[in-house]
Write an enzyme that holds these catalytic residues in place. Sequence first.
Site, PDB file in Angstrom:
ATOM      1  N   HIS A 187       0.803  -1.214   0.000  1.00  0.00           N
ATOM      2  CA  HIS A 187       0.000   0.000   0.000  1.00  0.00           C
ATOM      3  C   HIS A 187       0.840   1.270   0.000  1.00  0.00           C
ATOM      4  O   HIS A 187       0.300   2.363  -0.187  1.00  0.00           O
ATOM      5  CB  HIS A 187      -0.946   0.011   1.207  1.00  0.00           C
ATOM      6  CG  HIS A 187      -2.175  -0.816   1.004  1.00  0.00           C
ATOM      7  ND1 HIS A 187      -2.125  -2.188   0.861  1.00  0.00           N
ATOM      8  CD2 HIS A 187      -3.488  -0.480   0.898  1.00  0.00           C
ATOM      9  CE1 HIS A 187      -3.348  -2.646   0.685  1.00  0.00           C
ATOM     10  NE2 HIS A 187      -4.191  -1.637   0.697  1.00  0.00           N
ATOM     11  N   SER A 205      -0.316  -0.777  -6.131  1.00  0.00           N
ATOM     12  CA  SER A 205      -0.213  -1.998  -6.924  1.00  0.00           C
ATOM     13  C   SER A 205       0.501  -1.736  -8.239  1.00  0.00           C
ATOM     14  O   SER A 205       0.394  -0.651  -8.827  1.00  0.00           O
ATOM     15  CB  SER A 205      -1.609  -2.561  -7.204  1.00  0.00           C
ATOM     16  OG  SER A 205      -2.266  -2.906  -6.010  1.00  0.00           O
ATOM     17  N   LYS A 233     -14.263  -8.506  -9.014  1.00  0.00           N
ATOM     18  CA  LYS A 233     -13.371  -9.312  -9.849  1.00  0.00           C
ATOM     19  C   LYS A 233     -12.710 -10.420  -9.027  1.00  0.00           C
ATOM     20  O   LYS A 233     -12.621 -11.573  -9.470  1.00  0.00           O
ATOM     21  CB  LYS A 233     -12.301  -8.413 -10.468  1.00  0.00           C
ATOM     22  CG  LYS A 233     -11.499  -9.069 -11.570  1.00  0.00           C
ATOM     23  CD  LYS A 233     -10.697  -8.032 -12.328  1.00  0.00           C
ATOM     24  CE  LYS A 233     -10.054  -8.646 -13.552  1.00  0.00           C
ATOM     25  NZ  LYS A 233      -9.484  -7.643 -14.454  1.00  0.00           N
ATOM     26  N   ASP A 234     -12.236 -10.073  -7.826  1.00  0.00           N
ATOM     27  CA  ASP A 234     -11.641 -11.086  -6.956  1.00  0.00           C
ATOM     28  C   ASP A 234     -12.687 -12.109  -6.516  1.00  0.00           C
ATOM     29  O   ASP A 234     -12.371 -13.297  -6.351  1.00  0.00           O
ATOM     30  CB  ASP A 234     -11.015 -10.432  -5.720  1.00  0.00           C
ATOM     31  CG  ASP A 234      -9.738  -9.677  -6.057  1.00  0.00           C
ATOM     32  OD1 ASP A 234      -9.126  -9.981  -7.088  1.00  0.00           O
ATOM     33  OD2 ASP A 234      -9.366  -8.768  -5.282  1.00  0.00           O
ATOM     34  N   GLU A 238       5.961 -34.164  -1.213  1.00  0.00           N
ATOM     35  CA  GLU A 238       4.734 -33.645  -1.826  1.00  0.00           C
ATOM     36  C   GLU A 238       5.083 -32.921  -3.125  1.00  0.00           C
ATOM     37  O   GLU A 238       6.205 -32.423  -3.294  1.00  0.00           O
ATOM     38  CB  GLU A 238       4.023 -32.687  -0.861  1.00  0.00           C
ATOM     39  CG  GLU A 238       3.316 -33.390   0.282  1.00  0.00           C
ATOM     40  CD  GLU A 238       1.960 -33.945  -0.129  1.00  0.00           C
ATOM     41  OE1 GLU A 238       1.906 -34.708  -1.125  1.00  0.00           O
ATOM     42  OE2 GLU A 238       0.966 -33.650   0.541  1.00  0.00           O
TER      43      GLU A 238
END
Length: 431
Positions: free
Chosen positions: A219, A223, A247-248, A291
């Site tokens: 922040h 972005s 959108k998210d 894994e």
Amino acid sequence: MSFPWARQYEPKNGLTKFLDEKLPLPRLVYNAVGAGYPVPRNLSYFWNFGVLAGFFLVVQIVTGVVLAMHYAANAQVAFATTEHIMRDVNWGWLMRYAHANGASFFFIVVYLHIFRGLFYSSYKAPREMIWLLGVVIFLLMMATAFMGYVLPWGQMSFWGAKVITGLFGAIPLVGEPIQVWLLGGFAPDNAALNRFFSLHFLLPFVIAGVVILHIWALHIPGSSNPTGVEVKSESDTVPFHPYYTAKDGFGLGIALLLYFAMVFFLPNALGHPDNYIEANPLSTPAHIVPEWYFWPFYAILRAFTVDFFFVPAKLMGVIAMFASILLWFFLPWLDKSPVRSGHYRPLFRKFFWFGLIPAMIVLFICGGAPAEEPYVMLSQIATAYYFLHFLVILPIISSVEKPEPLPYSITEAVLGSDKKVVKGENTSPAV
């Protein structure tokens, strides 16, 4: 970043005014993920993966706390309590499958998040600290996942702990004491299981703390975006809410469909069947494999098969495995290109899509394959390219390539080259 055009939080009633004065949490949320946080208007779905990673971290913490209520970190009963959770605890099977597959989905979205950062050079100034904290989160994830894989105390759990902690034994002089200190003895047993359980429970909360720092660091400069061009005016941004919350939310819906499909229909597809056999120190599995999210680094470890002068091959593999992640810390200074986005870097783009990505795919495949030919040779070639890409190719192409012309602003990249629109002078409804 402080945007002069950002919407300001205004309390509407007595309660919100009281909170804003005494404990301004609503203002914090509004400025962090609400209409008070302007975001570049051209973010693609590649920018969804940070939110998805945060969601799956919450899933892991919640399901992990519930599982810890029924688990006993004792080598005599650990496997039995895992079966007890699956068979006798109400919805225990769901909690365990949600946790196990949640770890895989957490790594999937984080890997995609990392590769987005590599392609769009999100590690460049002024966002170096965001990238560095992200690498710290990834290292903590790797440690947490390894310790969690040991807890079911199946065959792969035991022998995975034996192999991975045995790597420290390759370090001259101090390696063996470190290995004994990690395990609390000379082989994985009660002491190791208790230590791994404690750290596996603790580290997710440490990760959550570093995630908060990661978001805080984000922040400050704001972005990044697909063009790599910084915000120039109000027309370059839109409020985070409702545009990117919607959108998210769509991206999260798609991720949840895939996640629940795995949990309910393919819960063991990403695991190993040998881990449903109780740990037996006297029976070594034919093929010890970690894994899937450890595979590329396991392939790098196994790529070194010949001693180099006085350095044993095992020690070289251990160094290379850790160095393959640690070199990410130096990317902000290895890549000297003034252009961020790979869309405007033709030479970088070719080496990224036809060099780095195929090398990583080969490492993923070879890490899960037996330690035999042709997998050993392929992992050696892919490992060599991996290090060459970051340490040699990237610095060279960032110095010699000629980038394509950048748009004047984010708005120009979205709406075209109308100067009035770009500079925010046209305020008609059509814009």
